[in-house]
Design a protein around this motif. Structure first.
Motif, PDB file in Angstrom:
ATOM      1  N   TYR A 259     -33.118  26.625  -0.960  1.00  0.00           N
ATOM      2  CA  TYR A 259     -33.820  25.615  -0.178  1.00  0.00           C
ATOM      3  C   TYR A 259     -33.677  25.747   1.337  1.00  0.00           C
ATOM      4  O   TYR A 259     -34.518  25.228   2.072  1.00  0.00           O
TER       5      TYR A 259
ATOM      6  N   ASN B 253     -33.691  30.559   2.545  1.00  0.00           N
ATOM      7  CA  ASN B 253     -34.820  31.342   1.992  1.00  0.00           C
ATOM      8  C   ASN B 253     -34.392  32.709   1.460  1.00  0.00           C
ATOM      9  O   ASN B 253     -35.209  33.623   1.331  1.00  0.00           O
TER      10      ASN B 253
ATOM     11  N   ILE C  79     -36.309  21.973  -8.855  1.00  0.00           N
ATOM     12  CA  ILE C  79     -37.707  22.058  -8.438  1.00  0.00           C
ATOM     13  C   ILE C  79     -37.881  23.276  -7.531  1.00  0.00           C
ATOM     14  O   ILE C  79     -37.006  23.602  -6.725  1.00  0.00           O
TER      15      ILE C  79
ATOM     16  N   PRO D  47     -39.131  25.263  -4.438  1.00  0.00           N
ATOM     17  CA  PRO D  47     -39.555  24.858  -3.096  1.00  0.00           C
ATOM     18  C   PRO D  47     -40.987  25.300  -2.792  1.00  0.00           C
ATOM     19  O   PRO D  47     -41.447  26.338  -3.277  1.00  0.00           O
ATOM     20  N   SER D  48     -41.656  24.515  -1.975  1.00  0.00           N
ATOM     21  CA  SER D  48     -43.073  24.767  -1.693  1.00  0.00           C
ATOM     22  C   SER D  48     -43.296  26.130  -1.051  1.00  0.00           C
ATOM     23  O   SER D  48     -44.338  26.757  -1.289  1.00  0.00           O
TER      24      SER D  48
ATOM     25  N   ILE E 229     -43.791  28.574  -3.799  1.00  0.00           N
ATOM     26  CA  ILE E 229     -45.084  28.329  -4.445  1.00  0.00           C
ATOM     27  C   ILE E 229     -46.222  28.865  -3.578  1.00  0.00           C
ATOM     28  O   ILE E 229     -47.166  29.493  -4.079  1.00  0.00           O
ATOM     29  N   GLU E 230     -46.118  28.661  -2.278  1.00  0.00           N
ATOM     30  CA  GLU E 230     -47.157  29.136  -1.347  1.00  0.00           C
ATOM     31  C   GLU E 230     -47.221  30.659  -1.304  1.00  0.00           C
ATOM     32  O   GLU E 230     -48.299  31.240  -1.149  1.00  0.00           O
TER      33      GLU E 230
ATOM     34  N   LYS F  50     -38.830  14.394 -13.503  1.00  0.00           N
ATOM     35  CA  LYS F  50     -37.427  14.623 -13.161  1.00  0.00           C
ATOM     36  C   LYS F  50     -36.508  13.986 -14.202  1.00  0.00           C
ATOM     37  O   LYS F  50     -36.700  12.835 -14.609  1.00  0.00           O
TER      38      LYS F  50
ATOM     39  N   ASN G 109     -46.332  23.480  -9.589  1.00  0.00           N
ATOM     40  CA  ASN G 109     -46.656  23.014  -8.243  1.00  0.00           C
ATOM     41  C   ASN G 109     -45.446  22.270  -7.679  1.00  0.00           C
ATOM     42  O   ASN G 109     -44.337  22.405  -8.215  1.00  0.00           O
ATOM     43  N   GLU G 110     -45.650  21.461  -6.641  1.00  0.00           N
ATOM     44  CA  GLU G 110     -44.516  20.844  -5.948  1.00  0.00           C
ATOM     45  C   GLU G 110     -43.902  19.665  -6.702  1.00  0.00           C
ATOM     46  O   GLU G 110     -42.892  19.117  -6.278  1.00  0.00           O
ATOM     47  N   ALA G 111     -44.494  19.242  -7.807  1.00  0.00           N
ATOM     48  CA  ALA G 111     -43.979  18.103  -8.570  1.00  0.00           C
ATOM     49  C   ALA G 111     -43.537  18.553  -9.954  1.00  0.00           C
ATOM     50  O   ALA G 111     -44.124  19.457 -10.542  1.00  0.00           O
ATOM     51  N   TYR G 112     -42.479  17.925 -10.476  1.00  0.00           N
ATOM     52  CA  TYR G 112     -41.983  18.276 -11.806  1.00  0.00           C
ATOM     53  C   TYR G 112     -43.075  18.099 -12.858  1.00  0.00           C
ATOM     54  O   TYR G 112     -43.630  17.000 -13.022  1.00  0.00           O
TER      55      TYR G 112
END
Length: 199
Positions: free
Chosen positions: A71, A74, A96, A98-99, A102-103, A123, A150-153
């Motif tokens: 987190y 990196n 989770i 990290p965005s 994912i990006e 969660k 994605n960014e949500a569980y």
């Protein structure tokens, strides 16, 4: 780490897991003799997770990382970028993603959840907690959901679901056994279909 096949079209998988790694080993075994799909590395956020030993036993790179490496610094992203996997597979990974990861790997991260999403996700809903909640609510069926991350569980687009019937005598343990059977049968097949469809 095992020797990489010479074929430049070989698809690379990286697996993230937090626990014992039965799904991970099942995936490794499924693709062990594949000429076009290769498990390149296994990552875990638990230093003593059995999944790391399973990876070592198959001569696959096994990497432990802590919360800071995922987190803040990196470091995990940098290692992933070096490997450049075609697919990142979450197989019992409880943090989770990290965005920024994912990006950097859009539509290249998938997860398996031991219930029929959108129900019994989010969660804190993992393992026996899921099975107990399903039994408490006297559901007639359960199953697995494989979905993009994605960014949500557990909120990403669904890729595949499979169901099993819940019997009156089922316990959380017996339901877990049924779910594991579905996972072990379907997860490698779905991974293979995703990767080969991109070829």
């Amino acid at each position: 780490m095992s020797d990489q096949p010479k074929n430049n079209n070989v698809k690379k998988i990286v697996i993230f897991a937090s626990g014992s790694g039965t799904n991970t080993e099942n995936i490794i075994r499924y693709f062990e003799n594949s000429s076009n799909i290769n498990v390149a590395a296994v990552f875990s956020n638990k230093r003593n997770a059995k999944v790391l030993r399973r990876a070592y036993d198959h001569n696959i790179k096994a990497l432990y990382f802590d919360r800071d490496a995922l987190y803040n610094s990196n470091e995990v992203l940098h290692v992933l970028t070096d490997i450049n996997p075609d697919l990142i597979v979450l197989a019992g990974f409880l943090w989770i993603v990290p965005s920024i990861i994912i990006e950097n790997f859009p539509n290249r991260i998938i997860n398996i959840h031991p219930a029929l999403l959108p129900n019994y996700g989010g969660k804190g809903m993992y393992g026996m907690r899921v099975h107990q909640a399903i039994l408490n609510n006297k559901e007639k069926e359960s199953g697995i959901t494989i979905h993009f991350v994605n960014e949500a569980y557990d909120k990403g687009e669904h890729i595949f679901q499979a169901k099993t019937v819940i019997e009156d005598h089922d316990s959380p343990e017996s339901l877990a056994s049924k779910i594991h059977e579905l996972e072990h049968h379907h997860f490698p097949l779905v991974i293979e279909k995703i990767l080969l469809k991109e070829s």
